[in-house]
Scaffold this motif. Structure first.
Motif, short mmCIF file in Angstrom:
data_model
loop_
_atom_site.label_atom_id
_atom_site.label_comp_id
_atom_site.label_asym_id
_atom_site.label_seq_id
_atom_site.Cartn_x
_atom_site.Cartn_y
_atom_site.Cartn_z
N VAL A 358 0.86 -1.19 0.00
CA VAL A 358 0.00 0.00 0.00
C VAL A 358 0.90 1.24 0.00
CG1 VAL A 358 -2.06 -1.01 1.02
CG2 VAL A 358 -0.22 -0.23 2.51
N PHE A 359 0.55 2.21 -0.87
CA PHE A 359 1.39 3.40 -1.07
C PHE A 359 0.65 4.66 -0.63
CE2 PHE A 359 2.92 0.18 -3.95
CZ PHE A 359 4.30 0.35 -3.98
N PHE A 360 1.42 5.65 -0.18
CA PHE A 360 0.87 6.91 0.28
C PHE A 360 1.60 8.06 -0.42
CE2 PHE A 360 -1.53 4.84 3.56
CZ PHE A 360 -0.80 3.69 3.78
N GLN A 361 0.91 9.19 -0.53
CA GLN A 361 1.44 10.32 -1.29
C GLN A 361 1.42 11.59 -0.45
OE1 GLN A 361 -0.74 12.01 -4.85
NE2 GLN A 361 0.93 11.01 -5.95
N ASP A 362 2.61 12.21 -0.31
CA ASP A 362 2.73 13.45 0.45
C ASP A 362 4.03 14.15 0.04
OD1 ASP A 362 2.16 15.45 2.24
OD2 ASP A 362 2.40 14.25 4.06
N TYR A 363 4.20 15.42 0.44
CA TYR A 363 5.42 16.18 0.21
C TYR A 363 5.79 16.34 -1.27
CZ TYR A 363 5.95 15.19 5.18
OH TYR A 363 5.73 15.07 6.53
N GLY A 364 4.83 16.20 -2.17
CA GLY A 364 5.11 16.38 -3.58
C GLY A 364 5.72 15.17 -4.27
N ALA A 365 5.92 14.08 -3.54
CA ALA A 365 6.48 12.86 -4.14
C ALA A 365 5.37 12.07 -4.82
CB ALA A 365 7.14 12.01 -3.08
N VAL A 366 5.73 11.29 -5.84
CA VAL A 366 4.75 10.39 -6.44
C VAL A 366 4.28 9.39 -5.38
CG1 VAL A 366 4.35 8.66 -8.22
CG2 VAL A 366 5.76 10.66 -8.73
N ALA A 367 5.24 8.79 -4.67
CA ALA A 367 4.93 7.93 -3.53
C ALA A 367 5.91 8.28 -2.42
CB ALA A 367 5.05 6.45 -3.90
N SER A 368 5.39 8.73 -1.28
CA SER A 368 6.25 9.17 -0.18
C SER A 368 6.41 8.10 0.88
CB SER A 368 5.66 10.42 0.47
OG SER A 368 4.36 10.17 0.97
N HIS A 369 5.54 7.07 0.86
CA HIS A 369 5.57 6.05 1.92
C HIS A 369 4.94 4.77 1.40
CE1 HIS A 369 6.12 4.81 6.05
NE2 HIS A 369 4.86 4.46 6.16
N VAL A 370 5.37 3.62 1.95
CA VAL A 370 4.85 2.33 1.52
C VAL A 370 4.84 1.36 2.70
CG1 VAL A 370 7.15 1.52 0.79
CG2 VAL A 370 5.10 0.46 -0.19
N GLY A 371 3.87 0.46 2.70
CA GLY A 371 3.77 -0.57 3.74
C GLY A 371 3.14 -1.82 3.17
N ILE A 372 2.93 -2.82 4.03
CA ILE A 372 2.39 -4.11 3.61
C ILE A 372 1.04 -4.33 4.29
CG2 ILE A 372 2.76 -6.62 3.61
CD1 ILE A 372 5.79 -6.02 3.81
N TYR A 373 0.01 -4.53 3.50
CA TYR A 373 -1.34 -4.74 4.03
C TYR A 373 -1.42 -6.11 4.71
CZ TYR A 373 -6.47 -4.79 4.15
OH TYR A 373 -7.77 -4.83 4.56
N ILE A 374 -2.05 -6.16 5.90
CA ILE A 374 -2.14 -7.44 6.63
C ILE A 374 -3.58 -7.88 6.87
CG2 ILE A 374 0.07 -7.01 7.77
CD1 ILE A 374 -1.48 -6.34 10.32
N GLY A 375 -4.55 -7.10 6.41
CA GLY A 375 -5.96 -7.45 6.59
C GLY A 375 -6.63 -6.57 7.63
N GLY A 376 -7.95 -6.52 7.59
CA GLY A 376 -8.71 -5.75 8.57
C GLY A 376 -8.40 -4.27 8.56
N ASP A 377 -8.09 -3.71 7.37
CA ASP A 377 -7.74 -2.30 7.24
C ASP A 377 -6.45 -1.94 7.96
OD1 ASP A 377 -10.92 -0.49 6.93
OD2 ASP A 377 -9.44 -1.08 5.43
N GLN A 378 -5.62 -2.95 8.26
CA GLN A 378 -4.35 -2.72 8.94
C GLN A 378 -3.18 -2.95 7.98
OE1 GLN A 378 -4.28 -2.17 12.65
NE2 GLN A 378 -6.41 -1.74 12.11
N PHE A 379 -2.08 -2.26 8.21
CA PHE A 379 -0.87 -2.49 7.44
C PHE A 379 0.34 -2.36 8.35
CE2 PHE A 379 1.01 1.79 6.71
CZ PHE A 379 0.00 2.57 7.23
N ILE A 380 1.42 -3.06 7.99
CA ILE A 380 2.66 -3.02 8.75
C ILE A 380 3.68 -2.24 7.94
CG2 ILE A 380 3.43 -5.27 7.82
CD1 ILE A 380 4.78 -5.79 10.53
N HIS A 381 4.46 -1.39 8.61
CA HIS A 381 5.37 -0.50 7.89
C HIS A 381 6.47 -0.01 8.82
CE1 HIS A 381 3.21 3.39 9.32
NE2 HIS A 381 2.68 2.38 9.95
N ALA A 382 7.58 0.43 8.21
CA ALA A 382 8.65 1.09 8.96
C ALA A 382 8.29 2.57 9.01
CB ALA A 382 10.00 0.88 8.28
N SER A 383 7.83 3.03 10.15
CA SER A 383 7.29 4.38 10.27
C SER A 383 8.34 5.37 10.76
CB SER A 383 6.11 4.38 11.25
OG SER A 383 5.64 5.69 11.47
#
Length: 412
Positions: A358-383
């Motif tokens: 799952v990818f997120f967009q902020d700070y003008g980047a195409v993709a500024s953050h990414v994580g791994i979806y684990i189910g139940g609307d939850q994801f694991i990531h290095a925050s």
């Protein structure tokens, strides 16, 4: 001799780059002290014309990250680190970050004095709810520092306290049992106004109007669902789920990552350095990657610290984490959130499955953050967020920041 008085105002990366105030501006009391020349925030005019449209913004972005420390969002530092393969974070900007970091004085881990309380009136196997009061706190296999480390806990994580052995609490966290020093745990036997996450372990669990099995049922929740834990009474958790509020037995809810108390403490320095762990890989994966297998690999690194540019088990940035986990499953990915968008098959948010990126967009980047979806609307990531303790955590896609900056997802 010419004397000058310099006033310092704290802005986020987005504020400096856009030249205007926005929702990312912080009070000066939240900002990292700065001892640097204004030249650190200047970009090279020649380089501006040679990079992609948003490249020049990232040249200043990394420097801006050196003077800002927000608690409730992923940082500009992370966005820059995870697009460094696009040449948006040069060596000069990285040096500025390192210089600013060298000028900061790490704080000692805060120890909260534990006050002994009467024996719990719990009617379940959960004696109390505990909240981790420091960063880098270890859960061990027994009541002492000589026992093996089971995991590293993030600050403000909630654990179920089941007993006490000397100065160590016996605890349960996300299905793992172990011991944590009572010096680093705030204990609650009767409390409200908390905000944590729990996963239901019973096939069907009744939500009751009071903290006992004799109270009327006001709703129910199925196995694997996530509930918001707002308090505890007699070993029963006060919860809310899909509009229903009430109590559920602590025996059938596993406290896990994804929530925290309303009042967040500032980041602190761990008392112990993180220990590199080696994942237990069952067997090579061929063909389509098993999403559940990817999730099981990722969860072994919960609590691993966030490290700028990191891609090993001693520390990760967000794309370094996904690259590392997928490499264990036999999938090769580049180190860069935007670059990882070119791999796999795009899936809609409504069709997410465990193991999807799952990818997120902020700070003008195409993709500024990414994580791994684990189910139940939850994801694991290095925050990189101080709110999350700057480590590998599980978060909810429904949290305000992640919901508002969600971009897309890819399946491998």
């Amino acid at each position: 001799m010419l004397a000058a008085l310099v006033g310092v105002t704290a802005f986020t990366g987005a504020t400096i780059l856009n030249g205007q105030m926005d929702s990312h501006a912080v009070d000066v009391t939240q900002a990292v002290p700065v001892v640097a020349s204004a030249g650190l925030l200047q970009t090279d005019a020649a380089a501006d014309t040679a990079l992609v449209p948003y490249a020049a913004r990232f040249s200043a972005l990394v420097s801006a990250a050196a003077i800002t420390a927000l608690e409730d969002m992923e940082t500009a530092e992370d966005a820059a680190a995870n697009n460094s393969d696009l040449k948006q974070a040069g060596s000069t900007a990285k040096a500025a970050l390192q210089a600013a970091a060298a000028e900061e004085t790490p704080e000692e881990s805060a120890k909260e004095e534990t006050v002994e309380v009467p024996v719990s009136a719990s009617t379940t196997g959960v004696a109390a709810l505990g909240v981790i009061s420091g960063t880098g706190v270890r859960m061990r296999s027994g009541p002492g520092t000589g026992y093996s480390i089971l995991m590293t806990m993030r600050q403000n994580a909630a654990v179920a306290i089941t007993g006490k052995d000397g100065s160590w609490y016996k605890v349960l966290y996300d299905g793992t049992s172990g011991c944590i020093s009572a010096d680093y745990v705030t204990r609650y036997e009767s409390a409200g106004g908390l905000r944590h996450t729990g996963r239901v372990t019973a096939d069907t669990l009744n939500i009751r109007s009071g903290p006992d099995s004799g109270s009327s049922a006001v709703g129910s929740v199925q196995s694997g669902a996530y509930v918001t834990v707002t308090g505890i009474e007699k070993g029963w958790y006060a919860v809310s789920y899909n509009g229903a509020s009430g109590y559920v037995s602590g025996d059938y809810v596993a406290l896990c990552a994804g929530g925290s108390t309303a009042a967040e403490a500032p980041a602190e320095t761990p008392a112990e350095a993180p220990v590199e762990e080696t994942p237990a890989v069952s067997e090579p994966v061929t063909g389509t990657v098993s999403g559940s297998y990817v999730v099981s690999l990722a969860q072994q690194y919960l609590g691993t610290p966030y490290v700028y540019g990191g891609s090993s088990a001693s520390g990760f940035d967000c794309s370094g984490f996904t690259m590392y986990v997928f490499s264990q499953a036999g999938v090769s990915l580049p180190h860069g959130a935007t670059s990882q968008l070119s791999y796999g098959t795009e899936v809609s948010r409504s069709d997410l499955q465990p193991g999807d990126l799952v990818f997120f967009q902020d700070y003008g980047a195409v993709a500024s953050h990414v994580g791994i979806y684990i189910g139940g609307d939850q994801f694991i990531h290095a925050s990189s967020s101080y709110y999350n303790g700057r480590c590998v955590v599980t978060s909810s896609l429904t949290e305000t920041y992640y919901d508002g900056h969600y971009y897309t997802a890819r399946r491998h």
